[in-house]
Design a protein around this motif. Structure first.
Motif, PDB file in Angstrom:
ATOM      1  N   UNK A   1       0.827  -1.209   0.000  1.00  0.00           N
ATOM      2  CA  UNK A   1       0.000   0.000   0.000  1.00  0.00           C
ATOM      3  C   UNK A   1       0.867   1.268   0.000  1.00  0.00           C
ATOM      4  N   UNK A   2       1.920   1.250   0.801  1.00  0.00           N
ATOM      5  CA  UNK A   2       2.788   2.431   0.859  1.00  0.00           C
ATOM      6  C   UNK A   2       3.476   2.680  -0.478  1.00  0.00           C
ATOM      7  N   UNK A   3       3.866   1.614  -1.149  1.00  0.00           N
ATOM      8  CA  UNK A   3       4.539   1.773  -2.442  1.00  0.00           C
ATOM      9  C   UNK A   3       3.630   2.472  -3.450  1.00  0.00           C
ATOM     10  N   UNK A   4       2.365   2.055  -3.523  1.00  0.00           N
ATOM     11  CA  UNK A   4       1.444   2.710  -4.456  1.00  0.00           C
ATOM     12  C   UNK A   4       1.155   4.138  -4.038  1.00  0.00           C
ATOM     13  N   UNK A   5       1.098   4.402  -2.739  1.00  0.00           N
ATOM     14  CA  UNK A   5       0.873   5.767  -2.269  1.00  0.00           C
ATOM     15  C   UNK A   5       2.021   6.681  -2.696  1.00  0.00           C
TER      16      UNK A   5
ATOM     17  N   UNK B   1      -7.578 -13.028   4.244  1.00  0.00           N
ATOM     18  CA  UNK B   1      -7.584 -11.573   4.338  1.00  0.00           C
ATOM     19  C   UNK B   1      -7.128 -10.874   3.077  1.00  0.00           C
ATOM     20  N   UNK B   2      -6.807 -11.640   2.030  1.00  0.00           N
ATOM     21  CA  UNK B   2      -6.247 -11.040   0.826  1.00  0.00           C
ATOM     22  C   UNK B   2      -7.257 -10.192   0.060  1.00  0.00           C
ATOM     23  N   UNK B   3      -8.538 -10.308   0.401  1.00  0.00           N
ATOM     24  CA  UNK B   3      -9.522  -9.481  -0.316  1.00  0.00           C
ATOM     25  C   UNK B   3      -9.249  -7.990  -0.128  1.00  0.00           C
ATOM     26  N   UNK B   4      -8.606  -7.624   0.963  1.00  0.00           N
ATOM     27  CA  UNK B   4      -8.345  -6.200   1.191  1.00  0.00           C
ATOM     28  C   UNK B   4      -7.282  -5.642   0.247  1.00  0.00           C
ATOM     29  N   UNK B   5      -6.429  -6.511  -0.314  1.00  0.00           N
ATOM     30  CA  UNK B   5      -5.414  -6.025  -1.254  1.00  0.00           C
ATOM     31  C   UNK B   5      -5.744  -6.390  -2.691  1.00  0.00           C
ATOM     32  N   UNK B   6      -6.900  -7.020  -2.911  1.00  0.00           N
ATOM     33  CA  UNK B   6      -7.257  -7.445  -4.263  1.00  0.00           C
ATOM     34  C   UNK B   6      -7.224  -6.301  -5.276  1.00  0.00           C
ATOM     35  N   UNK B   7      -7.692  -5.083  -4.938  1.00  0.00           N
ATOM     36  CA  UNK B   7      -7.630  -4.001  -5.936  1.00  0.00           C
ATOM     37  C   UNK B   7      -6.213  -3.697  -6.417  1.00  0.00           C
TER      38      UNK B   7
END
Length: 385
Positions: free
Chosen positions: A14-18, A290-296
């Motif tokens: 998430x931080x990398x994309x931010x 829990x991987x659904x939270x990073x699916x996007x």
């Protein structure tokens, strides 16, 4: 499985994309996609590859191998944030004397997709079986569908042994219910007539995907120019035949250069290149609880590979190429000589990732003005990884 290890990887992603969206060059995240070049030795001398003409590659040289202890020390730094690790470089990894030991070591690390591009020449059935049990994604360099064409391009190869290994992998995938394989088909003019046959060969061995690539390289021969000179009408005839076979047999087909698809029906191209419906492995980052939270982010990552479309590249925010000498480069598309932005034997990954050279490289990419001609090629041509 260690939920804490998965959380570290998810937060880093998430931080990398931010950082990428904010156009920042100094990062709090670390890379999460890696290529580790374990050797520059190869047992083939394909004539589109420098292995065929550079003097340093003409004999097996142990000095071109990454020692096992160096690999382990590198892995301790790289693997905690890794979600994808590709264990190949400018050589054939599976001919390493200690490759079976590397395969055994990988079992210690969860939530990583293991990748390997290979010529399928290894004659040890048990090692292929272990790799499939670890859920490897194998890219098979397959540039011809007949013995004559395959052995003409892949100099030093044995087509029958290759087919044996394809069968070993097919049977292991059926037995373990995991692992995958795809064809990585770099097309020369001499092989254009076998596009359809490559799709049919893939189907015969339960290979679900064929990636057609434009040839680059060649010593004193413009192989890319030869392929482009075939003409749109002739190319379209072979591409149409391959796409028709793929749609009929249920094989996914992709093309990395417009030269293949200029006359192809866009609707057919969309259908034949649609992502495979297979669910992610439960042992991978994308398939864990829990991987659904990073699916996007999976879709965002796939889109980032379309460098020519986006006129930008996410790799300076996500990717490291580690050579057998521990030099750190920014991209697999720059091998065998990526610009050395640091050395993992002398510096930590965190130090290298935010040093002046890496930040300068990120700024060039963000501004759309890469100085390296290989990046310029991707900005002009690359539509998939």
């Amino acid at each position: 499985m260690d939920a804490g290890a998965w959380r570290v990887k998810a937060d880093n992603l998430r931080r990398a994309f931010a950082h990428y969206r904010a156009r920042e060059t100094q990062l709090s995240s670390l890379p999460f996609r890696f290529i580790l070049e374990l050797t520059q030795n190869c047992n083939y001398k394909c004539f589109m590859c420098a292995q065929a003409w550079e003097p340093k590659y003409q004999r097996f040289d142990a000095a071109l191998n990454m020692p096992l202890d160096t690999f382990v020390r590198s892995a301790e730094q790289l693997f905690p944030t890794a979600i994808m690790v590709d264990l190949h470089g400018f050589g054939e990894t599976t001919i390493l004397p200690h490759w079976p030991d590397v395969v055994d070591y990988l079992a210690r690390w969860p939530f990583i997709e293991w990748n390997l591009v290979t010529n399928l020449s290894l004659t040890r059935d048990d090692v292929w079986d272990k790799m499939i049990a670890l859920d490897f994604r194998l890219g098979f360099s397959c540039d011809g569908a007949s013995k004559q064409t395959f052995e003409h391009i892949r100099v030093g190869s044995n087509f029958e042994r290759t087919l044996h290994n394809l069968a070993v992998i097919r049977d292991a995938r059926r037995r373990h219910g995991r692992g995958t394989i795809y064809f990585l088909s770099t097309i020369q003019r001499s092989a254009v007539h076998e596009l359809r046959a490559l799709v049919e060969l893939a189907h015969e061995y339960d290979v679900p995907e064929v990636q057609f690539k434009i040839v680059q390289g060649g010593h004193d021969v413009d192989l890319e120019g030869q392929l482009r000179s075939i003409g749109d009408l002739s190319m379209s005839r072979h591409v149409d035949a391959a796409v028709d076979a793929a749609l009929e047999l249920g094989v996914r087909v992709t093309f990395n250069d417009p030269v293949f698809v200029r006359r192809l029906d866009p609707e057919k191209l969309q259908r034949v290149s649609a992502p495979l419906a297979a669910p992610p492995s439960p042992s991978s980052f994308w398939g864990a609880a829990g991987a659904e939270e990073v699916a996007p982010y999976a879709a965002m990552l796939d889109d980032s590979f379309r460098v020519a479309v986006n006129k930008n590249c996410f790799k300076p925010f996500s990717f490291v190429y580690l050579t057998y000498q521990s030099d750190v480069g920014p991209c697999n598309c720059m091998m065998p000589d990526p610009p050395p932005l640091g050395n993992l034997a002398r510096e930590s990954l965190a130090e290298i990732w935010n040093n002046g050279a890496f930040q300068k490289f990120r700024r060039e990419i963000l501004d759309g003005v890469p100085s390296d001609e290989r990046c310029q090629w991707c900005f002009e041509h690359r539509v998939e990884d």
